[in-house]
Design a protein around this motif. Structure first.
Motif, mmCIF file in Angstrom:
data_model
loop_
_atom_site.group_PDB
_atom_site.id
_atom_site.type_symbol
_atom_site.label_atom_id
_atom_site.label_comp_id
_atom_site.label_asym_id
_atom_site.label_seq_id
_atom_site.Cartn_x
_atom_site.Cartn_y
_atom_site.Cartn_z
ATOM 1 N N ALA A 33 -63.242 46.007 70.585
ATOM 2 C CA ALA A 33 -63.123 44.651 70.038
ATOM 3 C C ALA A 33 -64.212 44.390 69.002
ATOM 4 O O ALA A 33 -63.949 43.827 67.934
ATOM 5 N N ASP A 37 -63.565 43.960 64.960
ATOM 6 C CA ASP A 37 -63.956 42.784 64.193
ATOM 7 C C ASP A 37 -64.638 43.183 62.886
ATOM 8 O O ASP A 37 -64.531 42.479 61.880
ATOM 9 N N VAL A 301 -60.082 37.704 72.619
ATOM 10 C CA VAL A 301 -59.675 38.831 71.775
ATOM 11 C C VAL A 301 -58.157 38.979 71.805
ATOM 12 O O VAL A 301 -57.537 38.877 72.873
ATOM 13 N N ASP A 302 -57.566 39.218 70.630
ATOM 14 C CA ASP A 302 -56.114 39.376 70.586
ATOM 15 C C ASP A 302 -55.725 40.840 70.812
ATOM 16 O O ASP A 302 -56.580 41.713 70.996
ATOM 17 N N PHE A 305 -57.341 43.673 68.935
ATOM 18 C CA PHE A 305 -58.780 43.776 69.143
ATOM 19 C C PHE A 305 -59.567 43.045 68.062
ATOM 20 O O PHE A 305 -60.592 43.525 67.577
ATOM 21 N N HIS A 306 -59.069 41.861 67.694
ATOM 22 C CA HIS A 306 -59.783 40.978 66.784
ATOM 23 C C HIS A 306 -60.297 39.773 67.582
ATOM 24 O O HIS A 306 -59.547 39.195 68.374
ATOM 25 N N ILE A 307 -61.541 39.427 67.379
ATOM 26 C CA ILE A 307 -62.115 38.266 68.057
ATOM 27 C C ILE A 307 -61.574 37.013 67.389
ATOM 28 O O ILE A 307 -61.828 36.759 66.216
ATOM 29 N N ARG A 308 -60.837 36.200 68.139
ATOM 30 C CA ARG A 308 -60.182 35.020 67.571
ATOM 31 C C ARG A 308 -60.912 33.724 67.910
ATOM 32 O O ARG A 308 -60.728 32.711 67.240
ATOM 33 N N GLN A 310 -64.777 32.220 69.910
ATOM 34 C CA GLN A 310 -66.012 32.469 70.640
ATOM 35 C C GLN A 310 -66.632 31.143 71.061
ATOM 36 O O GLN A 310 -66.663 30.200 70.266
#
Length: 503
Positions: A33, A37, A301-302, A305-308, A310
């Motif tokens: 992840a 990003d 995380v979608d 593996f992108h942090i959507r 926080q």
């Protein structure tokens, strides 16, 4: 700066501190992840951030005002756009003492341009290229990203898991859209940090393969830069590590690893005693590194593996003292990211007529005149920050001012008092006059050597005696006259000290 990565560094660093090392948590790959990003080339996002200070018991009224000020601070970026070519724009508002001040920012590979509500023109600051900004000559953005991946992988692999860690599948709203995401929640307290740091050092010391791979990767990126700058022929003796030529990759990596491992092992041998000494020398650290200091992060995380999203909550416990009358300071921040790797165009700001901050050192008056008088920023700069406030103290035997008293009137060198009050001086050799222009209000005062008259905004006013020049060539004028003309007041005490104050 091409592809400059501005991915909300504070939450990422917080995550690295507490969740790094948990590369596989209940089957979820946190490392993937984090690395995923770094691969994001374009996106849109938002950020909200606020502070809260908790005062100590019995705080004074003056200190309470400072606490109230801290608690009024907030930052909201409603829309941040990261374009694939590296251009970035942001619009939002800063909260301060009940006022919300809108601002806009644009950055490309040439400059940062920003403006705020009430500004008469934008401000611009030219920026260096990527390698200059990174401090490594010749480094490209792509190389910088690869180095970041190397470091992230190594740190994540060796940092231990915090004691509080969980993973769950959730439905979460991001920019108004409900998404199926994986939520990683982690917490760490201040009292756990020394143990986590020690465990990290132990893991690094044992991770010969990973440490060597990191150094090898760094060598591959950095050695060609040394060659291009004419430093490729030096050897490690330059760093006290023996005569190993820099072009001997295997030798350089081996020596660098062994030297670093020796330093880490030495630190580990002394770790507990050094920590005990720190606590003894600075007992207040026990408060900071206590269970009341806590960092918590929620990471969403979608499937790519992108942090959507926080959420970060940081509370720092503080030792109470007269100089710091606070129990704690906390920070809350939330970011949301959408349109990942989609078409994004940053909103440019027209820099025509902008003030170049790299070329201009703005005086208080110039700064104020850059904003409308009725704007919030103008009021904050003048009234809260007091950028126009000046105080000058002149002793009876002052060896700079050398004040002279004649028939009850104190005379001082015009240049010194004018410059201390931010005024500009201009000498006219033809009529031997000196023009003084007030920085804040623009008032103009003209003195003439040998004349007992002065012009204040064109109006002739009589002086107690003519302006005179001392043996060192300094023009002397009545202190109270010039101070009041520059919107300052003069007072004195029983010891003969003079105090010049401008609000």
């Amino acid at each position: 700066m091409k592809k400059w990565k501005t991915r909300m560094l504070l939450p990422l660093l917080a995550l690295m501190l507490i969740a790094a090392g948990c590369q596989s948590v209940f089957g979820f790959d946190v490392t993937k992840a984090l690395l995923g990003d770094l691969e994001v080339k374009s996106s849109e996002s938002s950020l909200t951030m606020s502070l809260k200070a908790v005062p100590a018991p019995g705080i004074s009224e003056e200190d309470q005002q400072i606490v109230d000020l801290i608690n009024s601070l907030s930052l909201t970026i409603g829309h941040l756009k990261q374009q694939e070519n590296g251009n970035l724009s942001a619009s939002g508002q800063v909260g301060y003492k009940g006022a919300n001040i809108p601002f806009s920012l644009f950055m490309d590979d040439k400059a940062i341009v920003f403006t705020a509500e009430g500004a008469k023109q934008p401000f611009v600051y030219p920026i260096a290229d990527y390698s200059q900004a990174a401090g490594v000559e010749g480094l490209t953005p792509e190389q910088g990203k690869e180095i970041s991946k190397l470091l992230t992988t190594f740190i994540v692999k060796n940092l231990p898991n915090p004691s509080s860690l969980s993973v769950a599948n959730v439905s979460e709203s991001v920019y108004g859209e409900n998404l199926s995401l994986t939520k990683v929640h982690a917490e760490v307290t201040g009292e756990q940090l020394p143990g986590l740091a020690k465990s990290f050092l132990k893991s690094v010391s044992k991770d010969t393969e990973g440490f060597t791979a990191l150094l090898s990767g760094l060598y591959d990126y950095l050695y060609p830069l040394l060659e291009r700058t004419g430093n490729g022929s030096v050897d490690l003796d330059e760093f006290g590590l023996g005569k190993v030529p820099m072009n001997d990759k295997e030798g350089v990596v081996t020596v660098a690893h062994d030297a670093a491992k020796l330093a880490i092992d030495t630190l580990l041998l002394q770790y507990d005693s050094t920590l005990a000494s720190l606590y003894e020398e600075a007992p207040e650290l026990k408060t900071v590194l206590s269970a009341n200091t806590k960092l918590g992060v929620d990471l969403f995380v979608d499937s790519g593996f992108h942090i959507r999203k926080q959420n970060i909550a940081l509370n720092i416990a503080l030792p109470t003292s007269e100089s710091l009358p606070l129990q704690s300071v906390s920070l809350q921040a939330t970011t949301q990211v959408w349109n990942v790797n989609g078409p994004v165009t940053a909103d440019a700001i027209d820099a025509h007529g902008a003030i170049d901050l790299s070329q201009t050192s703005l005086t208080p008056g110039q700064m104020l005149r850059s904003f409308e008088p009725n704007s919030a920023v103008y009021g904050i700069l003048k009234n809260d920050f007091g950028i126009t406030a000046r105080s000058v103290v002149i002793a009876p035997d002052d060896d700079i001012y050398y004040p002279i008293v004649i028939q009850g009137t104190t005379y001082v060198p015009l240049r010194y008092i004018a410059e201390d009050l931010d005024a500009a001086l201009a000498w006219n050799a033809v009529d031997r006059s000196i023009s003084v222009t007030d920085d804040v209000y623009g008032d103009k005062v003209v003195f003439k050597i040998g004349s007992d008259q002065a012009l204040v905004n064109g109006m002739a006013l009589k002086l107690p005696r003519p302006v005179f020049v001392d043996e060192y060539g300094s023009a002397y004028v009545p202190l109270r006259f010039i101070a009041q003309a520059l919107h300052a007041e003069v007072s004195t005490d029983e010891d003969g000290y003079l105090y010049i104050d401008r609000p």
